[in-house]
Design a protein around this motif. Structure first.
Motif, mmCIF file in Angstrom:
data_model
loop_
_atom_site.group_PDB
_atom_site.id
_atom_site.type_symbol
_atom_site.label_atom_id
_atom_site.label_comp_id
_atom_site.label_asym_id
_atom_site.label_seq_id
_atom_site.Cartn_x
_atom_site.Cartn_y
_atom_site.Cartn_z
ATOM 1 N N LYS A 115 0.827 -1.203 0.000
ATOM 2 C CA LYS A 115 0.000 0.000 0.000
ATOM 3 C C LYS A 115 0.860 1.252 0.000
ATOM 4 O O LYS A 115 0.483 2.281 -0.570
ATOM 5 C CB LYS A 115 -0.932 0.003 1.211
ATOM 6 C CG LYS A 115 -1.883 1.197 1.242
ATOM 7 C CD LYS A 115 -2.808 1.154 2.446
ATOM 8 C CE LYS A 115 -3.737 2.379 2.454
ATOM 9 N NZ LYS A 115 -4.625 2.372 3.637
ATOM 10 N N GLN A 116 2.053 1.159 0.601
ATOM 11 C CA GLN A 116 2.969 2.293 0.646
ATOM 12 C C GLN A 116 3.684 2.520 -0.680
ATOM 13 O O GLN A 116 4.358 3.535 -0.852
ATOM 14 C CB GLN A 116 4.015 2.071 1.751
ATOM 15 C CG GLN A 116 3.430 1.843 3.125
ATOM 16 C CD GLN A 116 2.586 3.011 3.609
ATOM 17 O OE1 GLN A 116 2.947 4.164 3.412
ATOM 18 N NE2 GLN A 116 1.454 2.706 4.235
ATOM 19 N N ASN A 117 3.540 1.589 -1.620
ATOM 20 C CA ASN A 117 4.264 1.688 -2.889
ATOM 21 C C ASN A 117 3.396 1.175 -4.031
ATOM 22 O O ASN A 117 3.659 0.136 -4.613
ATOM 23 C CB ASN A 117 5.567 0.879 -2.822
ATOM 24 C CG ASN A 117 6.444 1.095 -4.049
ATOM 25 O OD1 ASN A 117 6.435 2.161 -4.646
ATOM 26 N ND2 ASN A 117 7.210 0.086 -4.410
ATOM 27 N N GLY A 118 2.339 1.911 -4.314
ATOM 28 C CA GLY A 118 1.503 1.563 -5.453
ATOM 29 C C GLY A 118 0.154 0.994 -5.102
ATOM 30 O O GLY A 118 -0.846 1.294 -5.748
ATOM 31 N N GLY A 119 0.104 0.111 -4.107
ATOM 32 C CA GLY A 119 -1.172 -0.450 -3.701
ATOM 33 C C GLY A 119 -1.788 -1.338 -4.768
ATOM 34 O O GLY A 119 -1.100 -2.024 -5.508
ATOM 35 N N GLY A 120 -3.105 -1.333 -4.842
ATOM 36 C CA GLY A 120 -3.810 -2.168 -5.798
ATOM 37 C C GLY A 120 -5.297 -2.152 -5.531
ATOM 38 O O GLY A 120 -5.796 -1.439 -4.652
ATOM 39 N N PRO A 152 -1.440 4.391 -16.509
ATOM 40 C CA PRO A 152 -2.858 4.181 -16.826
ATOM 41 C C PRO A 152 -3.120 4.018 -18.319
ATOM 42 O O PRO A 152 -2.300 4.416 -19.160
ATOM 43 C CB PRO A 152 -3.493 5.484 -16.332
ATOM 44 C CG PRO A 152 -2.452 6.523 -16.601
ATOM 45 C CD PRO A 152 -1.119 5.833 -16.387
ATOM 46 N N PRO A 153 -4.276 3.468 -18.667
ATOM 47 C CA PRO A 153 -4.755 3.578 -20.044
ATOM 48 C C PRO A 153 -5.217 5.003 -20.305
ATOM 49 O O PRO A 153 -5.655 5.696 -19.394
ATOM 50 C CB PRO A 153 -5.925 2.596 -20.094
ATOM 51 C CG PRO A 153 -6.441 2.561 -18.689
ATOM 52 C CD PRO A 153 -5.236 2.759 -17.808
ATOM 53 N N ALA A 207 -2.768 9.461 -8.712
ATOM 54 C CA ALA A 207 -2.188 9.292 -10.042
ATOM 55 C C ALA A 207 -0.680 9.471 -9.906
ATOM 56 O O ALA A 207 -0.158 9.775 -8.831
ATOM 57 C CB ALA A 207 -2.780 10.295 -11.023
ATOM 58 N N ASN A 208 0.033 9.270 -11.006
ATOM 59 C CA ASN A 208 1.489 9.360 -11.007
ATOM 60 C C ASN A 208 1.937 10.483 -11.933
ATOM 61 O O ASN A 208 1.794 10.368 -13.161
ATOM 62 C CB ASN A 208 2.102 8.033 -11.471
ATOM 63 C CG ASN A 208 1.795 6.906 -10.513
ATOM 64 O OD1 ASN A 208 2.421 6.751 -9.484
ATOM 65 N ND2 ASN A 208 0.787 6.108 -10.858
ATOM 66 N N GLY A 223 -3.886 17.852 -11.724
ATOM 67 C CA GLY A 223 -5.015 18.501 -11.047
ATOM 68 C C GLY A 223 -5.764 17.549 -10.146
ATOM 69 O O GLY A 223 -6.200 17.924 -9.048
ATOM 70 N N PHE A 224 -5.887 16.303 -10.579
ATOM 71 C CA PHE A 224 -6.561 15.289 -9.767
ATOM 72 C C PHE A 224 -5.744 14.983 -8.515
ATOM 73 O O PHE A 224 -6.289 14.879 -7.406
ATOM 74 C CB PHE A 224 -6.766 14.028 -10.613
ATOM 75 C CG PHE A 224 -7.635 12.980 -9.976
ATOM 76 C CD1 PHE A 224 -8.785 13.306 -9.287
ATOM 77 C CD2 PHE A 224 -7.296 11.634 -10.090
ATOM 78 C CE1 PHE A 224 -9.592 12.326 -8.715
ATOM 79 C CE2 PHE A 224 -8.085 10.649 -9.528
ATOM 80 C CZ PHE A 224 -9.229 11.003 -8.837
ATOM 81 N N ILE A 225 -4.435 14.856 -8.657
ATOM 82 C CA ILE A 225 -3.566 14.623 -7.502
ATOM 83 C C ILE A 225 -3.732 15.739 -6.479
ATOM 84 O O ILE A 225 -3.742 15.494 -5.257
ATOM 85 C CB ILE A 225 -2.094 14.511 -7.955
ATOM 86 C CG1 ILE A 225 -1.887 13.246 -8.784
ATOM 87 C CG2 ILE A 225 -1.149 14.509 -6.748
ATOM 88 C CD1 ILE A 225 -0.545 13.187 -9.498
#
Length: 410
Positions: free
Chosen positions: A110-115, A216-217, A186-187, A173-175
């Protein structure tokens, strides 16, 4: 024999190969150019560039710097392709390297990407899957084997400068709406680990700082993780830059719908035989295309008997959501995991099965307010034992073996 346009050496870092890139940017130079009608082979690293190893430790999954991914082969230019066209690409064949017949599945911390289910599986875990021709099995997930449907998780064409700006604006903007969220929303672009192919000099530095991450796609395709894009599939890609700039990578031996473990298929390096079958001039306008469309592979694993798990848009805490298919599919997955644990699987093993086996995910209902209904179709024939309900109750079929390794957060 078709030419192999891009070759990879798995003993070499992808950063040393100038026919590889890990960001989307319109100025990344083409590494080869083909004519419409040409067919060719492209070799690919696994999406991490070889960072994940074939062992019984999940520390590599825990420790990976996810800003390095995905490593893509390309871009390949197509003569005559212009913005607004549709690029027609056929998948002729695809496979694993004969000297590397294994793949991996993982859950990121969870601290590195999660899922998808990171609240239930917050620690890094990994399973290794051995490939035997068409089939795979895992020492970490006993009692199950299945046929693969090899496909690229990631394929698409280069974005235009305006499209790249649109991506970066909307995602940063989402971040900003929740900048401290773990995992992040997001990244954003990140220059230090960018691999920009054959770009050099000051232009490379500026492009690396703006290049879109491959996670992401998006409108051009990208990381869609559609398991039916296998042998015999045809894809119609929107073209945004002169020459199109087709890139591919992130090969999967097998995957369940949704790739729900994030590192969620059986990830592997390998090769893909493509044909650029043609161009539909001004095809985006002619057909109202905003995202790629495709015809699926005619080849699918022939599993005909399924257990179907239903989920509705009421979350684990009992909170009601309005026609939320994300919540509904989570519940279907959690219901399937709970069921499989009754046969002796750990929750992590059950989760890995749903991410790697050819399960189907369906949006089954979005009209009956307030609950959407999603379903997960689990093929029963992939198991070495009967998982169907009976009056006698489940038989504890799974005992012993090597459980999925877990790495505690540092």
């Amino acid at each position: 024999m078709p030419d192999t346009l891009i070759k990879v050496d798995l003993s070499q870092s992808p950063y040393e190969n100038d026919m590889i890139h890990n960001r989307w940017h319109p100025d990344i130079p083409m590494v080869a150019t083909v004519k419409p009608g040409a067919d060719f082979i492209v070799e690919c690293y696994d999406w991490t560039g070889g960072f994940i190893k074939n062992n019984d430790s999940a520390e590599d999954v825990r420790d990976i710097d996810l800003s390095i991914v995905h490593f893509l082969s390309g871009p390949i230019g197509v003569e005559g392709a212009e913005p607004g066209d549709l690029l027609v690409v056929d998948f002729l064949d695809i496979g694993a390297f004969p000297h590397n017949t294994w793949g991996f599945n993982g859950f990121f911390s969870k601290q590195n990407g999660g899922g998808f289910l990171t609240e239930h599986f917050p620690l890094a875990q990994k399973s290794i899957w051995d490939i035997s021709g068409l089939f795979t099995h895992s020492r970490h997930v006993p009692g199950v084997s299945f046929a693969g449907l090899i496909h690229p998780g990631l394929i698409g064409c280069l974005p235009s400068k305006s499209l790249l700006q649109t991506w970066n604006d909307r995602e940063t903007g989402f971040i900003a709406t929740d900048p401290m969220r773990v995992p992040p929303l997001a990244n954003p672009p990140f220059g230090p680990t960018a691999h920009m192919g054959r770009m050099k000099g000051d232009g490379r530095t500026a492009a690396a700082a703006d290049g879109a991450r491959t996670v992401p796609p998006r409108e051009h395709g990208g990381n869609c993780d559609i398991k039916d894009l296998s042998r015999g599939a045809r894809v119609y890609f929107p073209v945004y830059v002169p020459g199109a700039g087709l890139s591919v990578g992130d090969l999967h031996f097998s995957q369940g719908d949704g790739e729900i473990t994030f590192c969620g298929a059986i990830e592997m390096p390998g090769w893909i035989h493509l044909r650029v079958s043609g161009l539909i001039k001004d095809g985006m306008s002619k057909y109202g295309i905003r995202n790629p469309i495709f015809k699926p592979s005619p080849i699918t694993p022939t599993y005909k008997d399924h257990l179907i798990f239903e989920g509705i848009s009421v979350d684990e805490q009992g909170a009601q959501h309005y026609l939320d298919v994300h919540v509904a599919y989570r519940q279907a997955c959690l219901n399937a995991i709970a069921y499989l644990t009754k046969f002796g699987y750990t929750p992590a093993q059950a989760y890995a099965i749903l991410g790697t086996a050819p399960v189907q995910g369906h949006i089954s209902g979005v009209v009956d307010i307030p609950n959407a209904c999603a379903t997960l179709w689990l093929p029963t024939e992939i198991f070495d034992f009967d998982i169907n309900p009976s009056a006698d109750g489940p038989t504890k079929a799974i005992t012993g073996g090597i459980d999925i390794p877990t790495a505690p957060d540092k």
